[in-house]
Design a protein around this motif. Structure first.
Motif, mmCIF file in Angstrom:
data_model
loop_
_atom_site.group_PDB
_atom_site.id
_atom_site.type_symbol
_atom_site.label_atom_id
_atom_site.label_comp_id
_atom_site.label_asym_id
_atom_site.label_seq_id
_atom_site.Cartn_x
_atom_site.Cartn_y
_atom_site.Cartn_z
ATOM 1 N N GLU A 54 17.621 2.086 -8.893
ATOM 2 C CA GLU A 54 18.497 1.173 -8.173
ATOM 3 C C GLU A 54 18.385 1.357 -6.658
ATOM 4 O O GLU A 54 19.244 0.897 -5.902
ATOM 5 N N ASP A 55 17.320 2.000 -6.212
ATOM 6 C CA ASP A 55 17.221 2.354 -4.791
ATOM 7 C C ASP A 55 17.324 1.147 -3.858
ATOM 8 O O ASP A 55 17.861 1.253 -2.765
ATOM 9 N N GLY A 111 12.523 10.792 3.889
ATOM 10 C CA GLY A 111 12.054 11.962 3.170
ATOM 11 C C GLY A 111 10.731 12.442 3.735
ATOM 12 O O GLY A 111 10.131 11.790 4.598
ATOM 13 N N ILE A 112 10.273 13.564 3.245
ATOM 14 C CA ILE A 112 8.997 14.107 3.712
ATOM 15 C C ILE A 112 7.858 13.294 3.110
ATOM 16 O O ILE A 112 7.035 12.742 3.822
ATOM 17 N N ASN A 113 7.809 13.233 1.780
ATOM 18 C CA ASN A 113 6.821 12.425 1.065
ATOM 19 C C ASN A 113 7.286 12.278 -0.373
ATOM 20 O O ASN A 113 8.140 13.038 -0.835
ATOM 21 N N PRO A 114 6.738 11.312 -1.109
ATOM 22 C CA PRO A 114 7.184 11.113 -2.489
ATOM 23 C C PRO A 114 6.717 12.239 -3.408
ATOM 24 O O PRO A 114 5.627 12.789 -3.244
ATOM 25 N N SER A 115 7.562 12.545 -4.377
ATOM 26 C CA SER A 115 7.152 13.454 -5.444
ATOM 27 C C SER A 115 6.208 12.700 -6.374
ATOM 28 O O SER A 115 6.108 11.466 -6.322
ATOM 29 N N LEU A 116 5.533 13.429 -7.235
ATOM 30 C CA LEU A 116 4.661 12.771 -8.213
ATOM 31 C C LEU A 116 5.477 11.864 -9.124
ATOM 32 O O LEU A 116 5.033 10.770 -9.483
ATOM 33 N N MET A 117 6.689 12.289 -9.470
ATOM 34 C CA MET A 117 7.539 11.473 -10.333
ATOM 35 C C MET A 117 7.978 10.197 -9.615
ATOM 36 O O MET A 117 8.022 9.124 -10.213
ATOM 37 N N SER A 118 8.295 10.307 -8.339
ATOM 38 C CA SER A 118 8.665 9.109 -7.578
ATOM 39 C C SER A 118 7.491 8.133 -7.516
ATOM 40 O O SER A 118 7.673 6.919 -7.661
ATOM 41 N N ALA A 119 6.292 8.661 -7.312
ATOM 42 C CA ALA A 119 5.108 7.801 -7.278
ATOM 43 C C ALA A 119 4.888 7.130 -8.633
ATOM 44 O O ALA A 119 4.532 5.947 -8.700
ATOM 45 N N GLU A 120 5.139 7.861 -9.699
ATOM 46 C CA GLU A 120 4.952 7.310 -11.046
ATOM 47 C C GLU A 120 5.951 6.187 -11.326
ATOM 48 O O GLU A 120 5.604 5.171 -11.913
ATOM 49 N N THR A 121 7.200 6.378 -10.892
ATOM 50 C CA THR A 121 8.243 5.383 -11.162
ATOM 51 C C THR A 121 8.320 4.299 -10.088
ATOM 52 O O THR A 121 8.877 3.233 -10.337
ATOM 53 N N GLY A 122 7.811 4.595 -8.882
ATOM 54 C CA GLY A 122 7.919 3.655 -7.779
ATOM 55 C C GLY A 122 9.279 3.662 -7.103
ATOM 56 O O GLY A 122 9.614 2.729 -6.376
ATOM 57 N N HIS A 123 10.067 4.729 -7.334
ATOM 58 C CA HIS A 123 11.419 4.813 -6.768
ATOM 59 C C HIS A 123 11.638 6.159 -6.090
ATOM 60 O O HIS A 123 11.152 7.193 -6.557
ATOM 61 N N HIS A 124 12.416 6.138 -5.035
ATOM 62 C CA HIS A 124 12.677 7.320 -4.228
ATOM 63 C C HIS A 124 13.554 8.343 -4.950
ATOM 64 O O HIS A 124 14.452 7.984 -5.700
ATOM 65 N N PHE A 125 13.272 9.614 -4.672
ATOM 66 C CA PHE A 125 14.078 10.739 -5.165
ATOM 67 C C PHE A 125 14.293 10.665 -6.679
ATOM 68 O O PHE A 125 15.405 10.791 -7.178
ATOM 69 N N ALA A 126 13.196 10.471 -7.412
ATOM 70 C CA ALA A 126 13.267 10.253 -8.857
ATOM 71 C C ALA A 126 13.353 11.538 -9.677
ATOM 72 O O ALA A 126 13.699 11.474 -10.854
ATOM 73 N N ARG A 127 13.052 12.675 -9.092
ATOM 74 C CA ARG A 127 13.125 13.927 -9.861
ATOM 75 C C ARG A 127 14.576 14.203 -10.253
ATOM 76 O O ARG A 127 15.482 14.103 -9.429
ATOM 77 N N ASP A 170 0.795 -1.228 0.000
ATOM 78 C CA ASP A 170 0.000 0.000 0.000
ATOM 79 C C ASP A 170 0.825 1.275 0.000
ATOM 80 O O ASP A 170 0.415 2.288 0.550
ATOM 81 N N LYS A 171 1.977 1.260 -0.595
ATOM 82 C CA LYS A 171 2.794 2.466 -0.712
ATOM 83 C C LYS A 171 3.086 2.686 -2.186
ATOM 84 O O LYS A 171 3.496 1.767 -2.884
ATOM 85 N N SER A 172 2.914 3.927 -2.648
ATOM 86 C CA SER A 172 3.218 4.215 -4.045
ATOM 87 C C SER A 172 4.715 4.104 -4.303
ATOM 88 O O SER A 172 5.140 3.768 -5.396
ATOM 89 N N VAL A 173 5.501 4.371 -3.267
ATOM 90 C CA VAL A 173 6.952 4.204 -3.346
ATOM 91 C C VAL A 173 7.337 3.316 -2.161
ATOM 92 O O VAL A 173 7.364 3.784 -1.017
ATOM 93 N N PRO A 174 7.620 2.050 -2.405
ATOM 94 C CA PRO A 174 7.907 1.133 -1.302
ATOM 95 C C PRO A 174 9.137 1.555 -0.502
ATOM 96 O O PRO A 174 10.112 2.057 -1.061
ATOM 97 N N ASP A 175 9.082 1.349 0.803
ATOM 98 C CA ASP A 175 10.243 1.594 1.653
ATOM 99 C C ASP A 175 11.394 0.705 1.204
ATOM 100 O O ASP A 175 11.188 -0.430 0.768
ATOM 101 N N VAL A 176 12.586 1.225 1.330
ATOM 102 C CA VAL A 176 13.806 0.443 1.154
ATOM 103 C C VAL A 176 14.329 0.276 2.571
ATOM 104 O O VAL A 176 14.917 1.196 3.145
ATOM 105 N N ILE A 177 14.056 -0.881 3.153
ATOM 106 C CA ILE A 177 14.343 -1.047 4.578
ATOM 107 C C ILE A 177 14.611 -2.504 4.905
ATOM 108 O O ILE A 177 14.097 -3.401 4.247
#
Length: 176
Positions: free
Chosen positions: A64-65, A25-41, A8-15
């Motif tokens: 590669e997160d 981070g604070i929250n995912p960017s729209l681009m991160s949500a679209e790609t499913g990867h953190h800090f994608a902008r 249930d996360k648009s960008v899964p935790d890497v943990i």
């Protein structure tokens, strides 16, 4: 470490358990949500700062997160909801996210929690006068730091400064 994506996360935790540093981070960017990867902008300085700090052997790409786990690092967010800017988040979302973050950190036990953004820390954790750096309290057992947000919109903090700060986090996270 082979942490599994949480549902249930648009960008899964890497943990995974026992990380040296869990970046939050604070929250995912729209681009991160679209790609499913953190800090994608493209303008985000997280990935170059990690490499310049010597925390990864090369500059990783957002896709590669999950490789961060090999280096004792992880990523999560205070709030899971993607937005164009973090200013779109409500205080209630930040407070609820802070509570969820505390449970997550307590479960996985990273040595250091690094919250990427003073505003998220102040609002989410009810610390209106907090300053950057090491915090007096521990979250979920982890030594807790508030460090600058790596967004390209945060222009007053330069890439070499981010790299220096990230290097310090690793030193704390791998200490005795």
């Amino acid at each position: 470490m082979t942490g599994e994506p949480l549902p249930d996360k648009s960008v899964p935790d890497v943990i995974g358990p026992g990380l040296d540093v869990l970046f939050c981070g604070i929250n995912p960017s729209l681009m991160s949500a679209e790609t499913g990867h953190h800090f994608a902008r493209p303008g985000n300085r997280f990935w170059p700062a990690l490499h310049l700090a010597g925390l990864t052997p090369r500059r990783l790409q957002p896709a590669e997160d999950r490789q961060l786990l090999r280096h004792g690092l992880g990523i999560t967010n205070v709030v899971d909801r993607p937005t164009r800017t973090a200013a779109e988040l409500s205080s209630e979302e930040l407070r609820a996210g802070a509570e969820a973050l505390e449970r997550l950190v307590d479960r996985y036990r990273p040595r250091v929690l690094a919250v990427l953004g003073i505003t998220a820390w102040r609002e989410g954790f009810g610390r209106p006068k907090a300053v950057m750096g090491r915090q007096d309290e521990r979250i979920g057992g982890a030594e807790t730091w508030v460090v600058p947000n790596p967004s390209g919109l945060n222009a007053h903090v330069q890439l070499p400064d981010l790299a220096r700060i990230y290097r310090q986090l690793r030193a704390v996270g791998t200490g005795p």
